[in-house]
Design a protein around this motif. Structure first.
Motif, PDB file in Angstrom:
ATOM      1  N   HIS A   1      53.898  51.923  30.415  1.00 10.44           N
ATOM      2  CA  HIS A   1      53.082  53.503  30.102  1.00 10.44           C
ATOM      3  C   HIS A   1      51.236  52.553  30.770  1.00 10.44           C
ATOM      4  O   HIS A   1      50.760  52.778  31.802  1.00 10.44           O
ATOM      5  CB  HIS A   1      52.892  54.107  28.950  1.00 10.44           C
TER       6      HIS A   1
ATOM      7  N   HIS B   1      49.123  52.883  34.012  1.00  6.83           N
ATOM      8  CA  HIS B   1      47.648  53.150  33.814  1.00  6.83           C
ATOM      9  C   HIS B   1      46.865  51.952  35.094  1.00  6.83           C
ATOM     10  O   HIS B   1      45.958  52.487  36.135  1.00  6.83           O
ATOM     11  CB  HIS B   1      47.032  53.028  32.690  1.00  6.83           C
TER      12      HIS B   1
ATOM     13  N   ASP C   1      46.339  62.175  28.249  1.00  7.88           N
ATOM     14  CA  ASP C   1      46.554  61.746  29.659  1.00  7.88           C
ATOM     15  C   ASP C   1      46.519  63.333  29.945  1.00  7.88           C
ATOM     16  O   ASP C   1      45.607  63.826  31.628  1.00  7.88           O
ATOM     17  CB  ASP C   1      47.431  60.607  30.081  1.00  7.88           C
TER      18      ASP C   1
ATOM     19  N   THR D   1      41.787  54.811  28.249  1.00  4.46           N
ATOM     20  CA  THR D   1      43.053  55.774  28.579  1.00  4.46           C
ATOM     21  C   THR D   1      44.409  55.055  27.787  1.00  4.46           C
ATOM     22  O   THR D   1      44.748  54.508  27.409  1.00  4.46           O
ATOM     23  CB  THR D   1      43.518  55.734  29.917  1.00  4.46           C
ATOM     24  N   PRO D   2      44.475  56.388  26.552  1.00  8.69           N
ATOM     25  CA  PRO D   2      45.692  56.822  26.327  1.00  8.69           C
ATOM     26  C   PRO D   2      47.030  56.736  26.901  1.00  8.69           C
ATOM     27  O   PRO D   2      46.896  57.490  27.928  1.00  8.69           O
ATOM     28  CB  PRO D   2      45.492  57.841  24.829  1.00  8.69           C
TER      29      PRO D   2
END
Ligand code: ADP
Ligand code: ZN
Length: 606
Positions: free
Chosen positions: A408, A412, A484, A605-606
């Motif tokens: 993930h 990003h 997100d 940005t998680p």
């Protein structure tokens, strides 16, 4: 009083014989009377020859000289008293002593009550108490050198310094000096510091208090405190009065839509306006007030002759952050690996107080490890802690969770690194921090005040990149993308509804403005038709789908790097932007990396 009555010396001795007049005459004739004191109303007192005292009363009828002749004949020592004689100072005191003591007791109790009520003023002196209402420093040692950056603001307030130093110059020229300066800025940017520095530079007393301390306990006290404060300042003039959080008293009068009446606050405000108007311009008292909500202030406060100068103190920019860091790094051992410029770049949105806190936290971190030199890692740690809450242990994740987080975050990071308009990636980590399981940090290279459409579109793609990578590598999405998606949707919604970035909706802004506490617009309904709502929804969905498609496309074409970076992340847990870019440059496909396209926030940005 009981004590007094008991202790009071007996005015009549117990061995007094009350004689009738005839008995008295008889005694005189029998030579039994030694002395006789005759009062004006015929009272008789004296001693008998056997030592006893006696009293008697002369009837008013018998001729006085007859009695006198008799007394002389029997050799009685005769005295007469004047009316005032029975009224000595001693008895006067004794009679009034209880009263005096009683009054004393009341005064004493009053004092005690006043003391126990503290700053609120006592029984007798509500609002007269000066305790704790404001803080006074006679000559603050703070100078402009202690305030890093903000050269513009300093230049503006230096006029006040000049006025306080030479008020007579202004009077000579017939000019009215500044009376009030309003400092506007978010909390912690150094408004208090700046005001103190003005007092320090001018070498005048500094009286500081908060607006809310005016409005306390009793109605009318606020106004009387304003009076006291200004009276005190005038005594010490030239002086500076600093009122923090002036919105607490200076709010719009009559605001609140009839829900609240706030007589007390209005009285306080009115008193303050009156005091400011009543200044003799030559006294040299300047009021500096600070607020972070200038829009709520009563317009009357901002009128010329009151707070007619406003100095805006925004959050510090990169250069200012660096200077503030340098100020606070003074006196601490900062290691050679620490570049304050880099720290400043990594702390957008930090106020001066945050930066001071950052350096202090870093120092504490070093102390905890028994070091006296603050290293870069300490500062990173402190920043992450301030930004994201406490860092948890990395083994909090299950192994397969860790894998999907790595994929993930790589998503990003790659989309960010490959999008021409996005901020460069500074750090990717799968160490859980606060609420986030992993973080991709992007750092702007400069401060931005405008965001072009291309930047916003890339930003959408970056946000959706995490989910796209999960779909691509693992084959299904997870709940990890919730934040997100929420962020991306919010951004897309604003693009369509507020910024006119959708051709179908057109150059219209349906912004509802800032939702105030009593904003009723959401109750009354949207300011546009059902059909428009449908169009907006469709446009938002289109923007998001397009962004996701772009992200997926980038990741598919860089699938090799995606796996490589994800594996590296799993192994090392944290990789920085340089390593990421190195991996991308070594790959065959030329990457469009790092063009300056900055934002004001390092958006984790998680
Ligand atoms: P405000 O009154 O705006 O809320 P303060 O003046 O109380 O903020 O600032 C809090 C602290 O932050 C100061 O004591 C100082 O340590 C630090 N600080 C803020 N701005 C600066 C600056 N420009 N230079 C140095 N220190 C600063
Ligand atoms: Zn994410």
């Amino acid at each position: 009083m009981m004590l007094l009555l008991l202790v009071r010396p007996p005015t009549t001795t117990p061995k007094v014989k009350a004689l009738t007049y005839s008995e008295f005459l008889g005694s005189v004739r029998a030579d039994k009377v030694k002395t006789a004191t005759i009062g004006t109303e015929g009272q008789l007192k004296g001693t008998l020859s056997d030592g006893l005292s006696y009293t008697s009363q002369i009837p008013s009828i018998p001729p006085q000289n007859q009695l006198q002749a008799l007394l002389e004949a029997h050799k009685v020592q005769e005295t007469a008293t004047s009316p005032s004689n029975g009224f000595s100072l001693g008895t006067l005191l004794l009679d009034f002593l209880p009263l005096v003591l009683l009054i004393g007791l009341f005064v004493w109790m009053g004092r005690r009550a006043q003391k126990s009520l503290g700053g609120a003023g006592g029984l007798m002196g509500i609002g007269n108490s000066k305790a704790k209402v404001y803080e006074l420093s006679d000559r603050p040692s703070t100078t402009f050198a202690d305030v890093a950056g903000y050269e513009g603001a300093k230049a503006e307030v230096s006029e006040v310094v000049d006025f306080l130093k030479h008020p007579e110059r202004y009077t000579k020229a017939g000019a009215v000096g500044p009376k009030g300066v309003l400092m506007i800025g978010p909390p912690g940017v150094g408004k208090t510091l700046m005001a103190r520095a003005v007092a320090g530079e001018a070498g005048v007393p500094f009286l500081a208090l908060t607006g809310s301390s005016f409005v306390e306990m009793f109605v009318g006290v606020g106004a009387s405190r304003v009076r006291d404060l200004f009276a005190d300042a005038r005594k010490r003039a030239p002086a500076i009065i600093f009122i923090d959080e002036i919105d607490a008293i200076g709010g719009r009068r009559g605001a609140g839509g009839g829900f609240t009446t706030n007589d007390e606050r209005e009285q306080t405000l009115n008193q303050m306006l009156a005091e400011m108007d009543g200044f003799d311009p030559a006294t040299g008292v300047v009021v500096i007030a600070a607020t972070n909500r200038p829009e709520t202030l009563d317009p009357a406060l901002l009128r010329p002759g009151r707070f007619d100068r406003t100095v805006e103190i925004p959050l510090p920019n990169v250069a200012e952050r660096k200077a503030i860091l340098a100020v606070h790094a003074r006196g601490k051992h900062i290691g050679p690996d620490v570049d304050l410029g880099v720290v400043a770049r990594g702390t957008p949105g930090f106020s001066g107080a945050d930066l001071a806190n950052l350096i202090n936290e870093a120092a504490i971190n070093a102390v905890r490890d028994n070091r006296s030199v603050v290293s870069e890692a300490d500062i990173d740690h402190a920043r992450d802690r301030i930004l994201l809450g406490r860092r948890d242990a990395s083994n909090a994740l299950l192994p397969e969770e860790k894998h999907s987080v790595a994929v993930h975050e790589t998503g990003h990071a790659l989309v960010a690194a490959l999008s021409p308009h996005a901020d460069p990636v500074a750090k990717v980590t799968i160490l859980p921090s606060g609420q986030a399981l992993g973080v991709t940090e992007q750092l702007p290279e400069d401060e931005r005040h405008l965001y072009p459409e291309s930047y916003l579109e890339d930003s959408l793609a970056v946000r959706l990149g995490g989910r796209a990578a999960e779909l691509l590598v693992i084959g299904e999405a997870s709940t990890g993308a919730a934040n997100d998606l929420a962020g991306a949707t919010q951004l897309a919604l604003r693009m369509v509804r507020e910024w006119g970035l959708s051709k179908r909706v057109g150059p219209v802004s349906y912004s509802t403005g800032s939702p105030g506490y009593l904003d009723m617009s959401h109750v009354q309904g949207r300011p546009y038709a059902e059909a428009t709502q449908r169009t907006i929804d469709e446009e938002v969905a289109r923007l998001l789908t397009e962004a996701e498609a772009r992200a997926t496309e980038l990741l598919v074409s860089h699938r090799k790097e995606l796996d490589q970076v994800a594996a590296l992340l799993l192994e090392r847990e944290t990789i920085d932007g340089k390593e990421l870019r190195a991996i991308l440059e070594h790959s065959s496909v030329p990457a469009a990396v790092t063009q300056a396209a900055p934002t004001a926030q390092a958006a984790p940005t998680p």
